[in-house]
Design a protein around this motif. Structure first.
Motif, PDB file in Angstrom:
ATOM      1  N   ARG A  77      -1.253  52.954  33.485  1.00 50.06           N
ATOM      2  CA  ARG A  77      -0.415  52.140  35.135  1.00 50.06           C
ATOM      3  C   ARG A  77       0.394  52.312  35.381  1.00 50.06           C
ATOM      4  O   ARG A  77       0.786  51.468  36.231  1.00 50.06           O
ATOM      5  CB  ARG A  77      -1.977  52.135  35.847  1.00 50.06           C
ATOM      6  CG  ARG A  77      -2.654  52.241  36.027  1.00 50.06           C
ATOM      7  CD  ARG A  77      -3.395  51.264  36.483  1.00 50.06           C
ATOM      8  NE  ARG A  77      -5.280  52.355  36.411  1.00 50.06           N
ATOM      9  CZ  ARG A  77      -6.351  51.513  36.270  1.00 50.06           C
ATOM     10  NH1 ARG A  77      -5.973  50.258  35.400  1.00 50.06           N
ATOM     11  NH2 ARG A  77      -6.893  51.817  35.763  1.00 50.06           N
ATOM     12  N   PHE A  78       1.643  53.385  34.648  1.00 47.37           N
ATOM     13  CA  PHE A  78       3.284  52.501  34.279  1.00 47.37           C
ATOM     14  C   PHE A  78       3.399  53.547  35.965  1.00 47.37           C
ATOM     15  O   PHE A  78       2.884  54.877  36.062  1.00 47.37           O
ATOM     16  CB  PHE A  78       3.353  52.967  33.054  1.00 47.37           C
ATOM     17  CG  PHE A  78       5.189  53.151  33.450  1.00 47.37           C
ATOM     18  CD1 PHE A  78       5.553  51.464  33.141  1.00 47.37           C
ATOM     19  CD2 PHE A  78       5.689  54.499  32.963  1.00 47.37           C
ATOM     20  CE1 PHE A  78       7.350  51.690  33.447  1.00 47.37           C
ATOM     21  CE2 PHE A  78       7.302  54.024  32.877  1.00 47.37           C
ATOM     22  CZ  PHE A  78       7.842  52.635  33.338  1.00 47.37           C
ATOM     23  N   ALA A  79       4.342  52.599  36.499  1.00 41.77           N
ATOM     24  CA  ALA A  79       4.937  53.702  37.745  1.00 41.77           C
ATOM     25  C   ALA A  79       6.374  53.204  37.814  1.00 41.77           C
ATOM     26  O   ALA A  79       6.321  51.886  38.005  1.00 41.77           O
ATOM     27  CB  ALA A  79       4.562  53.388  39.043  1.00 41.77           C
ATOM     28  N   PRO A  80       7.127  53.842  36.862  1.00 37.11           N
ATOM     29  CA  PRO A  80       8.551  53.406  37.261  1.00 37.11           C
ATOM     30  C   PRO A  80       9.442  53.402  38.673  1.00 37.11           C
ATOM     31  O   PRO A  80       8.838  54.167  39.503  1.00 37.11           O
ATOM     32  CB  PRO A  80       9.156  54.480  36.599  1.00 37.11           C
ATOM     33  CG  PRO A  80       8.514  55.909  37.447  1.00 37.11           C
ATOM     34  CD  PRO A  80       6.964  55.517  36.677  1.00 37.11           C
ATOM     35  N   GLY A  81      10.086  52.284  39.051  1.00 28.33           N
ATOM     36  CA  GLY A  81      10.668  52.644  40.531  1.00 28.33           C
ATOM     37  C   GLY A  81      12.363  53.322  40.489  1.00 28.33           C
ATOM     38  O   GLY A  81      13.003  53.413  39.638  1.00 28.33           O
ATOM     39  N   ALA A  82      12.261  54.176  41.548  1.00 28.79           N
ATOM     40  CA  ALA A  82      12.744  54.817  41.791  1.00 28.79           C
ATOM     41  C   ALA A  82      14.263  54.589  42.057  1.00 28.79           C
ATOM     42  O   ALA A  82      15.283  55.061  41.712  1.00 28.79           O
ATOM     43  CB  ALA A  82      12.725  55.966  43.085  1.00 28.79           C
TER      44      ALA A  82
END
Length: 158
Positions: A141-146
Motif C-alpha cells: 500500500r505504498f503511496a508516493p508523495g507527489a
C-alpha cells in the motif's frame, strides 16, 4: 560454518559444475534461494518473480568463477545443517530458518566477517527487490508523495 567448510562447499559446487552436473548444482541453489524469498516475502506470486531477480543481482554484484548466488545458497544450507542435521535451508520451517540466520550471525567476527555481511544483507536485498515492483507497491500500500512529506519540507538547504 567456518571458512574451511565454506571453501569445501564452494569447491564441491565448482567440481559439480565441471563434471557436467550444472543443472543439479543450480537446482539446489534455486531451491535454497526460493526458500529464502518465501521466508521474506509473504505473497507467492511476488516470491516467484523475485527469485530470478535475486539470483541476477547477486551474480552481477561479484562476478567470478563461482556465482555469488551459489555461495550464498551454500552458506544458508550449511547453517541449516547445523540447525537440523542433514537438512537444507529449503527443508526448514520458518522458525528454524530464523535459527539458521541466528547461527550465521553468531559466528566470530575474525573468522567470518564477510560471511556475516553477505547473509545479514540477504533478507534486506530480497525485500527491496520484491517490494520495489508494482505488485510489491500494491501489497505494501505504498503511496508516493507527489511533493514530498510535510515534515521533510525545508530540511534540505532550508
Amino acid at each position: 560454518m567456518n571458512r574451511r567448510e565454506l571453501l569445501r562447499r564452494g569447491a564441491a559446487f565448482v567440481l559439480a559444475t565441471r563434471l557436467g552436473r550444472l543443472e543439479e548444482a543450480f537446482a539446489s541453489t534455486r531451491g535454497t534461494l526460493d526458500a529464502l524469498v518465501e521466508f521474506v516475502v509473504a505473497d507467492r506470486q511476488l516470491a516467484a518473480t523475485t527469485t530470478p531477480r535475486l539470483v541476477r543481482t547477486l551474480d552481477r554484484f561479484l562476478p567470478g568463477p563461482q556465482p555469488l548466488s551459489a555461495t550464498a545458497a551454500s552458506i544458508l544450507d550449511g547453517a541449516a545443517a547445523q540447525v537440523k542435521p542433514g537438512a537444507t535451508f529449503a527443508q526448514l520451517g520458518r522458525a528454524q530458518k530464523a535459527q539458521a540466520f541466528a547461527k550465521i550471525e553468531s559466528l566470530p567476527d575474525d573468522a567470518a566477517g564477510s560471511i556475516r555481511f553477505l547473509v545479514g544483507n540477504l533478507p534486506d536485498l530480497t525485500a527491496f527487490l520484491a517490494y520495489s515492483t508494482k505488485r510489491g507497491h500494491r501489497l505494501a500500500r505504498f503511496a508516493p508523495g507527489a511533493h514530498g512529506h510535510k515534515e521533510l519540507k525545508g530540511y534540505w538547504r532550508a
